[in-house]
Design a protein around this motif. Structure first.
Motif, PDB file in Angstrom:
ATOM      1  N   GLY A  67       0.813  -1.204   0.000  1.00  0.00           N
ATOM      2  CA  GLY A  67       0.000   0.000   0.000  1.00  0.00           C
ATOM      3  C   GLY A  67       0.842   1.247   0.000  1.00  0.00           C
ATOM      4  O   GLY A  67       0.318   2.361   0.020  1.00  0.00           O
ATOM      5  N   SER A  68       2.173   1.070  -0.042  1.00  0.00           N
ATOM      6  CA  SER A  68       3.113   2.187   0.010  1.00  0.00           C
ATOM      7  C   SER A  68       4.105   2.108  -1.146  1.00  0.00           C
ATOM      8  O   SER A  68       4.783   1.089  -1.313  1.00  0.00           O
ATOM      9  N   PRO A  69       4.215   3.172  -1.956  1.00  0.00           N
ATOM     10  CA  PRO A  69       5.202   3.181  -3.042  1.00  0.00           C
ATOM     11  C   PRO A  69       6.631   3.014  -2.529  1.00  0.00           C
ATOM     12  O   PRO A  69       7.457   2.392  -3.200  1.00  0.00           O
ATOM     13  N   GLN A  70       6.920   3.540  -1.350  1.00  0.00           N
ATOM     14  CA  GLN A  70       8.267   3.432  -0.784  1.00  0.00           C
ATOM     15  C   GLN A  70       8.602   1.995  -0.416  1.00  0.00           C
ATOM     16  O   GLN A  70       9.718   1.522  -0.659  1.00  0.00           O
ATOM     17  N   HIS A  90       0.614   8.886 -11.145  1.00  0.00           N
ATOM     18  CA  HIS A  90       1.815   8.276 -11.727  1.00  0.00           C
ATOM     19  C   HIS A  90       3.090   8.743 -11.028  1.00  0.00           C
ATOM     20  O   HIS A  90       3.919   7.923 -10.625  1.00  0.00           O
ATOM     21  N   PHE A  91       3.249  10.051 -10.915  1.00  0.00           N
ATOM     22  CA  PHE A  91       4.494  10.609 -10.385  1.00  0.00           C
ATOM     23  C   PHE A  91       4.813  10.099  -8.983  1.00  0.00           C
ATOM     24  O   PHE A  91       5.896   9.542  -8.756  1.00  0.00           O
ATOM     25  N   PRO A  92       3.915  10.248  -7.994  1.00  0.00           N
ATOM     26  CA  PRO A  92       4.275   9.827  -6.635  1.00  0.00           C
ATOM     27  C   PRO A  92       4.419   8.324  -6.461  1.00  0.00           C
ATOM     28  O   PRO A  92       5.166   7.869  -5.585  1.00  0.00           O
ATOM     29  N   THR A  93       3.728   7.534  -7.295  1.00  0.00           N
ATOM     30  CA  THR A  93       3.828   6.085  -7.122  1.00  0.00           C
ATOM     31  C   THR A  93       5.057   5.498  -7.810  1.00  0.00           C
ATOM     32  O   THR A  93       5.617   4.509  -7.348  1.00  0.00           O
ATOM     33  N   VAL A  94       5.498   6.123  -8.898  1.00  0.00           N
ATOM     34  CA  VAL A  94       6.616   5.577  -9.662  1.00  0.00           C
ATOM     35  C   VAL A  94       7.957   6.137  -9.204  1.00  0.00           C
ATOM     36  O   VAL A  94       8.983   5.442  -9.238  1.00  0.00           O
ATOM     37  N   LYS A  95       7.972   7.378  -8.744  1.00  0.00           N
ATOM     38  CA  LYS A  95       9.227   8.038  -8.395  1.00  0.00           C
ATOM     39  C   LYS A  95      10.101   7.225  -7.431  1.00  0.00           C
ATOM     40  O   LYS A  95      11.306   7.072  -7.676  1.00  0.00           O
ATOM     41  N   PRO A  96       9.572   6.681  -6.330  1.00  0.00           N
ATOM     42  CA  PRO A  96      10.440   5.909  -5.426  1.00  0.00           C
ATOM     43  C   PRO A  96      11.111   4.713  -6.099  1.00  0.00           C
ATOM     44  O   PRO A  96      12.278   4.410  -5.829  1.00  0.00           O
TER      45      PRO A  96
END
Length: 378
Positions: A67-70, A90-96
């Motif tokens: 549940g966390s992109p990190q 897209h940006f916050p989920t893929v960036k990490p």
């Protein structure tokens, strides 16, 4: 070679759209897909939601739920993340994951706007992470056939080209609650970035880019009704996304495109007058003309429905019209229409052939975003 370990971002049985289910999952769960990929994780809005999707799609007990992109980015057992969420996520989920050096496949549009897309592309330059974007029209067999036909000189050098397209799956002034974000250009997912984005990228992949261009846009219907599918309730909403576009310019000259050749693209978000084909693309050359029609409107190659598409070549010398034959590969035939060209992207990436097919990485996607931003934010 061991299968590529992939994490799907946004595969949910409760999603407002079914693109992940209809376009990505069929290939990944096919015999061919399983030879090259293995789904090892899901990332949804919560770990509980991811677990429900794993169970709902019967992905197996070994698939991890995040549940966390990190946390997803920190998993060393993931090679590739595939993002199919709404564009503003897209940006916050893929960036990490990019920061962690993982490969990424992000659906189009890459981000809400060119600036955010450029941030991701810059990050990729630093990490060296492999990337590709869901502009699948470039690898469609019809598009490759058109490009090969022009390179072979069948109609001589291209003198001009024109497209008239309609988005026939869109109502004129009503939208569901789940798709109401299409009315807000700030979010980044709308008929210009998606429908026109796919269309213009596909056309440019055949004819080359503009040297110079101009556009006129109009918001014909600023007032919309947003409907709740469950309750039937309606609310009023304003739309700041153009529903009419006329784009025209001069193409870059090439071995098969004449100096000064023109490209005109007309788009309207609605159905055409009854009896009018909702997509007609003509390519006029020195020795002949190509005409492509699609009963499904603007989505020429994103949908992958061959039965709706007709491609013809008119020879000026003989005044005859012949069908231009093209087909999907045998392994694609068993896949749903929306999955066929997405599957080709996955297949080419696994085989290391995406670049030679003209596949789009993050850096290339930024250039298309810049073109579309000029239409939305003149």
């Amino acid at each position: 070679m061991a299968p590529i370990r992939v994490a799907l971002i946004g595969l949910s049985q409760s999603a407002k759209t079914s693109w992940a289910t209809e376009a990505h999952l069929p290939y990944l769960l096919s015999n061919r897909g399983k030879q090259k990929y293995k789904i090892v994780a899901l990332l949804n809005s919560s770990e509980a939601a991811a677990k429900r999707s794993i169970e709902s799609f019967d992905l197996g007990p070994d698939v991890k739920a995040y549940g966390s992109p990190q946390e997803l980015a920190a998993d060393p057992d993931i090679d590739l993340v595939a993002c199919t969420t709404r564009v503003d996520v897209h940006f916050p989920t893929v960036k990490p994951s990019i920061e962690a050096g993982k490969a990424a496949f992000v659906e189009w549009p890459l981000a809400e706007n060119a600036q955010r897309a450029a941030e991701l592309a810059t990050l990729v330059e630093r990490t060296g992470a492999p990337t590709f974007v869901g502009l699948q029209g470039r690898v469609s067999p019809i598009i490759r056939k058109l490009a090969d036909t022009l390179r072979d000189g069948v109609i001589g050098k291209v003198l001009s080209s024109k497209v008239d397209a309609y988005s026939i799956f869109s109502a004129r002034d009503t939208v569901s609650e789940g798709m109401s974000y299409f009315l807000n250009k700030q979010i980044g997912g709308n008929s210009i970035t998606i429908a026109v984005g796919h269309l213009i990228d596909t056309i440019h992949s055949v004819l080359g880019e503009y040297v110079s261009s101009n556009a006129h846009t109009q918001i014909q219907r600023p007032d919309w009704a947003v409907t709740d599918a469950e309750t039937g309730a309606k609310r009023s909403a304003k739309c700041d996304v153009p529903d009419l576009l006329s784009l025209h310019g001069t193409l870059s000259a090439s071995s098969y495109v004449a100096e000064g050749a023109s490209l005109v693209v007309n788009f309207r978000r609605s159905t055409p007058f009854p009896g009018i084909t909702p997509f007609v693309w003509t390519i006029n050359g020195e020795k002949g003309e190509i005409r492509v029609t699609n009963k499904n409107g603007v989505y020429l190659s994103a949908e992958g429905d061959k039965s709706a598409i007709k491609t013809e070549v008119h020879s000026f010398a003989t005044d005859t019209v012949e069908t231009l034959d093209w087909d999907f590969e045998e392994w694609q035939e068993s896949l749903p229409p929306r999955s066929k060209n997405i599957a080709k992207l996955y297949d080419l990436y696994a085989d290391g052939q995406l670049a030679e097919y003209g596949g789009v990485d993050f850096a290339s996607a930024v250039k298309r975003h810049e073109q579309l931003d000029r239409l939305l934010w003149p």
